[in-house]
Design an enzyme around this catalytic site. Structure first.
Site, PDB file in Angstrom:
ATOM      1  NE  ARG A  64       0.929  90.836 -87.520  1.00  0.00           N
ATOM      2  CZ  ARG A  64       1.878  91.611 -87.028  1.00  0.00           C
ATOM      3  NH1 ARG A  64       3.122  91.195 -87.002  1.00  0.00           N
ATOM      4  NH2 ARG A  64       1.597  92.820 -86.562  1.00  0.00           N
ATOM      5  CE  LYS A 209      -1.862  91.613 -92.014  1.00  0.00           C
ATOM      6  NZ  LYS A 209      -2.309  92.655 -92.965  1.00  0.00           N
ATOM      7  CG  HIS A 228      -2.011  97.127 -94.081  1.00  0.00           C
ATOM      8  ND1 HIS A 228      -2.080  97.462 -92.752  1.00  0.00           N
ATOM      9  CD2 HIS A 228      -2.787  96.014 -94.221  1.00  0.00           C
ATOM     10  CE1 HIS A 228      -2.855  96.611 -92.114  1.00  0.00           C
ATOM     11  NE2 HIS A 228      -3.295  95.724 -92.985  1.00  0.00           N
ATOM     12  CB  SER A 246      -7.456  97.332 -85.690  1.00  0.00           C
ATOM     13  OG  SER A 246      -8.509  96.581 -85.163  1.00  0.00           O
ATOM     14  CE  LYS A 250      -7.599  98.148 -93.356  1.00  0.00           C
ATOM     15  NZ  LYS A 250      -7.556  96.810 -93.980  1.00  0.00           N
ATOM     16  CG  ASP A 265      -5.312  93.238 -94.872  1.00  0.00           C
ATOM     17  OD1 ASP A 265      -5.596  94.231 -94.180  1.00  0.00           O
ATOM     18  OD2 ASP A 265      -4.410  92.439 -94.558  1.00  0.00           O
ATOM     19  NE  ARG A 329      -7.758  89.242 -87.343  1.00  0.00           N
ATOM     20  CZ  ARG A 329      -7.441  90.321 -88.039  1.00  0.00           C
ATOM     21  NH1 ARG A 329      -7.857  90.446 -89.287  1.00  0.00           N
ATOM     22  NH2 ARG A 329      -6.713  91.282 -87.501  1.00  0.00           N
TER      23      ARG A 329
END
Length: 541
Positions: A64, A209, A228, A246, A250, A265, A329
């Site tokens: 992003r 996002k 989140h 990150s 998680k 997420d 990703r």
């Protein structure tokens, strides 16, 4: 549905009056044909891999671009939004600037072959938004289809968008200096018009996002949590939430073969319980292997969409390569994970809330049980630590803070989210814990990473309630109550100071980390709630 299927569809409200063709909500097979079309080139073209999934490149933006995020300042937003001058990424623009950016997107999309995708954000029907994406890029439509909840044919027949995204990746704002923008790239939101316009970036995560940010605006204003985090559910219907930045584990820890995944997420928390905001997963794949992450690896098949991975001429993916980015990703529909809660991705009110941190200072304990105020403080702090050596010249860990474990996606003041979390915990008797997945026995480079087997045993002990029954001692300065014994774990690691040979160095680094917590939290003391939490739950030097 295929080309020119125009039932209940008008793009005039979005400003688009002419188009060559419209493909509304095409099936995966049709999208596959479009995105791999031999006439395409560059970042617009997808490549088939040996795993059956298509891979694409997202150009110069492999993540992003938070510094190119803008919110229109108007009557509805000006008193609600947490603006950049107060510490956020939410830079204001005028309605005139918005009109110019929207026009750039509309001009780019006018007269083109368009993909119009409809989906829901929010598995709870009382708290979802109906989202429409308009794009000229087939794989962007594929990404949307993966990440949002797919409507039924009946729902599509009466679908009316609450929010519209105009994704014009090929367009840029050449006169950005005239409008006081940072660059030619823009990701702009107009809360009054219920619309996003995107220009100059091909990164799919902006779509995902961006809508999460909008949910972070609307849900808390009506008292619903928007978080989140990942969530899973045990065989008895008990729900747990996992927060973490990150690298903290998680995804790894919430994807548990003993428990069903709700989502990985983004979640809402209303009067009925927890609900997934998404219809898919967006996982990092750097260094992915079938052995370490079997659920994610096995989810990469037809209909999944890889981003920025290195792939050879035979379609063989090199997951270990960071040639293009560390942020490789994959997006895939949530049903690619077998062990999920269905038919609706929702769960009961969470009894356990787990904050994950990777403390490379080696200061924090592997687990601590938090009071309500400590939970709110740690949630606002959103701490983890980057390891030494990740950046040139970095020789010791760097403390990193992200409010609510999602600073870039918060549209309201962070204390609003913390207050909702605290209220929900009170109402539903939820218990929070801080779990360190980082270092023990010394700082990074001297100590060692806490064994994943120990971390999994800690999570199990949290979920079965045995941590709550353990005798505790207090870790000074942070005032954490830490258990003295957990079955299956070397009890000497539970108090981190015990694992250090040099106790004085431990004290020095503990105090240094505590000071950074104190300094970081000053940004929240402009509210009464922030000042209260600072006094009741912050470290004491």
């Amino acid at each position: 549905m295929g080309a020119n299927t125009m039932t209940n569809l008008s793009l005039k409200e979005a400003g688009i009056k002419e188009y060559e063709a419209v493909f509304r909500n095409p099936e995966y097979e049709e999208l596959f044909k479009h995105e791999t079309d031999s006439s395409l080139s560059g970042v617009e073209k997808g490549v088939l891999t040996e795993l059956g999934a298509v891979t694409v490149d997202t150009g110069r933006f492999t993540g992003r671009s938070p510094q190119d995020k803008y919110i229109v300042e108007e009557d509805e937003s000006k008193d609600n939004v947490w603006w950049a001058e107060e510490g956020s990424d939410n830079k204001p623009i005028s309605e005139d600037t918005w009109a110019a950016l929207k026009n750039i997107a509309v001009v780019q999309l006018t007269g083109k072959k368009l993909y119009v995708m409809d989906g829901f954000c929010g598995a709870d029907k009382d708290n979802r938004l109906s989202i429409r994406l308009v794009t000229e890029v087939a794989w962007a439509a594929h990404f949307f289809k993966n990440m949002f909840i797919r409507p039924t044919e009946e729902e599509l027949a009466v679908f009316k968008p609450d929010w519209t995204i105009l994704s014009a990746s090929k367009a840029i704002c050449t006169e950005y200096k005239k409008y006081n923008l940072r660059s030619e790239v823009f990701v702009a939101f107009n809360i009054k018009e219920r619309m996003t316009v995107i220009g100059g970036t091909w990164y799919g995560g902006e779509i995902k996002k961006g809508i999460f940010s909008i949910m972070n605006y609307f849900l808390p204003l009506k008292g619903t949590g928007s978080f989140h985090c990942s969530a899973n559910q045990g065989k008895n219907g008990d729900t747990a939430l996992f927060f973490g930045l990150s690298g903290t584990g998680k995804t790894t820890l919430s994807t548990d073969p003993k428990r069903q995944l709700i989502g990985d997420d983004e979640h809402g928390w209303d009067d009925n319980g927890i609900f997934n905001l998404e219809g898919g997963c967006y996982a990092k794949v750097i260094d992915l292997s079938r052995e370490k992450e079997p659920d994610i690896y096995n989810a990469i098949k037809r209909d999944a969409l890889l981003e920025n991975v290195v792939v050879d001429d035979n379609g063989i993916v090199d997951f270990s390569s960071n040639l293009k980015t560390e942020n490789t990703r994959v997006s895939y529909p949530v049903y690619h994970i077998g062990n999920i809660v269905k038919p609706v991705s929702a769960g009961t009110h969470p009894g356990k809330i787990i904050f994950l941190t990777c403390d490379s200072y080696g200061v924090l304990p592997p687990v601590t049980k938090l009071t309500r105020e400590q939970a709110m403080y740690q949630y606002l702090t959103g701490y983890t630590a980057k390891v030494a050596g990740t950046e040139l010249g970095v020789t010791e860990p760097i403390a990193t803070f992200s409010a609510c474990f999602g600073h870039p996606f918060l549209l309201l003041n962070p204390t609003k989210y913390a207050e909702i979390l605290g209220d929900k915990m009170d109402k539903h008797n939820s218990q929070a814990y801080l779990v360190n997945t980082g270092w023990t026995g010394g700082v990074y480079g001297e100590g060692s990473r806490i064994d994943l087997r120990y971390t999994r045993a800690i999570i199990d002990a949290i979920l079965d309630g045995s941590v709550d029954k353990a005798e505790t001692e207090v870790l000074s300065v942070f005032n954490f109550h830490i258990p003295k014994k957990i079955d299956g774990i070397d009890q000497t690691i539970l108090n981190p100071k015990n694992t250090w040979k040099d106790k004085n160095k431990y004290d020095t680094l503990r105090n240094k980390l505590a000071a950074s917590f104190i300094e970081n939290f000053k940004k929240f003391t402009n509210t009464e709630e922030g000042r209260r939490l600072e006094k009741l739950a912050g470290p004491e030097l």
